[in-house]
Design a protein around this motif. Sequence first.
Motif: not given
Length: 131
Positions: A19-21, A54-59
């Motif tokens: 979340n943009k932290s 590590q290839n699927f980075i979620f925010n």
Amino acid sequence: YPTPKGSYVSWHRDTHQYNKSNIIGNIPPAYKLIYYPSLGQQKTDQMGIIAKSQNFIFNSKILDMTYARLAKPKIVSSSRGQFVFLNTALLHKAMNPTLQKGSARLIYSFVREEQLAGYDEEVSKRYKKLI
């Protein structure tokens, strides 16, 4: 140490940003080589990993935890000669303990030299807080 309720470390990434932290962990992610020796004991499950996560980075931590629940983890067990080498952005967790005496692990972390800047001071500050 693990508790009777389960693992002492649930699903997580050592390197993430939700979340943009602020970014948590090393950028670029570090690598770890982990060895879980059996030490003459029975073979025990030590770590769960979600391969290639590590290839699927979620925010979002919610998306990460949902992904961890839906994906089928690979289990790393103690052994006399096997180890795991992982990117710290990989989703992983410690498994629930099965031995009363606990278990051993040997961990080597690999980072770029410039990522070590200030590390000695940070460790020293943490250590002083413990004294």
